[in-house]
Design a protein around this motif. Structure first.
Motif, mmCIF file in Angstrom:
data_model
loop_
_atom_site.group_PDB
_atom_site.id
_atom_site.type_symbol
_atom_site.label_atom_id
_atom_site.label_comp_id
_atom_site.label_asym_id
_atom_site.label_seq_id
_atom_site.Cartn_x
_atom_site.Cartn_y
_atom_site.Cartn_z
ATOM 1 N N PRO A 55 0.809 -1.236 0.000
ATOM 2 C CA PRO A 55 0.000 0.000 0.000
ATOM 3 C C PRO A 55 0.836 1.276 0.000
ATOM 4 N N ASP A 56 2.132 1.182 0.306
ATOM 5 C CA ASP A 56 2.996 2.362 0.240
ATOM 6 C C ASP A 56 3.124 2.888 -1.185
ATOM 7 N N VAL A 57 2.959 2.017 -2.180
ATOM 8 C CA VAL A 57 3.140 2.455 -3.567
ATOM 9 C C VAL A 57 2.096 3.500 -3.925
ATOM 10 N N PHE B 74 10.190 8.693 -0.154
ATOM 11 C CA PHE B 74 9.138 7.721 -0.451
ATOM 12 C C PHE B 74 9.216 6.565 0.539
ATOM 13 N N ARG B 75 8.079 5.940 0.785
ATOM 14 C CA ARG B 75 8.017 4.872 1.787
ATOM 15 C C ARG B 75 8.202 3.476 1.197
ATOM 16 N N HIS B 76 7.813 3.312 -0.091
ATOM 17 C CA HIS B 76 7.882 1.990 -0.714
ATOM 18 C C HIS B 76 9.332 1.486 -0.666
ATOM 19 N N ALA B 77 9.522 0.347 0.000
ATOM 20 C CA ALA B 77 10.874 -0.087 0.363
ATOM 21 C C ALA B 77 11.723 -0.507 -0.838
ATOM 22 N N GLU B 78 11.083 -0.803 -1.963
ATOM 23 C CA GLU B 78 11.870 -1.242 -3.119
ATOM 24 C C GLU B 78 12.647 -0.098 -3.767
ATOM 25 N N SER B 81 9.607 3.943 -6.323
ATOM 26 C CA SER B 81 8.360 4.716 -6.376
ATOM 27 C C SER B 81 8.297 5.658 -7.577
ATOM 28 N N PRO B 82 9.398 6.346 -7.939
ATOM 29 C CA PRO B 82 9.303 7.202 -9.134
ATOM 30 C C PRO B 82 8.814 6.424 -10.369
#
Lengths: 133, 133, 133
Positions: A55-57, B74-78, B81-82
């Motif tokens: 859900p962060d995406v 950004f929070r998405h750990a991968e 996100s951009p």
């Protein structure tokens, strides 16, 4: 052909996953192969496809969009020009392939109603074009 | 109705012209008039239509998009996100008119797979709706 | 199936409402339920759906888009890279639901040709897919 759904958003900027509404529309239509269209009849909301695993995406997407709108004086008196701008950038519809009676979404793809001026109750129209069994 | 193609991208941000795949899909389908849909089942890639005469056009597009994503945490750990953000802004599908058995693209228009998190092997789904001969 | 319209834009960045062209296309096609596609065969113009009640909304959209394009050196020698970038962000087509022989646009929605490199004479292709009476 078109079925209307009502979706309640919870915040000013919000993303509600509606993949199940499209999947159910395909099932009920009996469509075997074709295209499922998801349409948002609003001008401060839109619809997009993005990852529904983390859900962060989609949260990062919302925060990035808010930053992207320039801080210039807008003329529209309602004060929600940023929401109108994001609605057009995201778009009012998506078209998803259907084969074998099911949506051909990618592994990580989900369909999201994009709220930019909520919370509100929003309408979503879903319709299927193609060949039935 | 849907045919899947595999496209190898070469860089992190990359644009691969796939107009010929859509043209061939129309030819093989026998579609005379209707719509050809090009769909990308990924969440860090998309598809767009832009000029295919001067390659600087699509390269400028890529550099502009990279600049437009805000430098926020950004929070998405991968860490990609951009790429997810740009995929939603560009969109996951295009719909191209077909008449007389061929794509009604404008003089300068070409269809591009947009890679934002490559290099990778990507899937492209192409399907045609309308009237056959 | 596809009908071509010619639309004259008046400024470098301009938004011309073309909802009536789509409504008329649906009427002439005899389509009862389906989808009306509006397609722009250009690479420095696009099409979007946004509010047509207060003209400040679409004007704010245009000014925001102009601000969003980064001030970086572009390579495309014609100097209109910003117009190409905005054309891809806005998109080359919209798909509008049709039921009961009419467009299912939302209360405030109108369809706009988006000019980013005008003034010019532009082509608009409109076509309908679905079930006739």
């Amino acid at each position: 052909m078109w079925h209307e759904h009502s979706v309640q958003t919870r915040k000013q900027t919000d993303f509600i996953e509606i993949t199940h509404l499209a999947a159910e529309a395909v099932r009920q239509s009996g469509l075997q192969e074709g295209v499922c269209f998801v349409y948002v009849p609003h001008t401060t909301a839109g619809v997009t496809i993005n990852e529904d695993a983390d859900p962060d995406v989609i949260a990062d997407f919302g925060r990035a969009l808010a930053e992207m709108v320039p801080r210039i004086p807008f003329r529209h008196a309602e004060g929600n020009s940023p929401a109108h701008i994001l609605a057009s950038l995201v778009g009012s519809s998506v078209a998803v392939p259907v084969e074998g009676g099911r949506l051909l979404l990618g592994t990580w793809q989900g369909i999201y109603l994009c709220e930019f001026d909520g919370p509100r109750r929003r309408r979503v129209l879903i319709g299927c074009l193609g060949t039935k069994a």
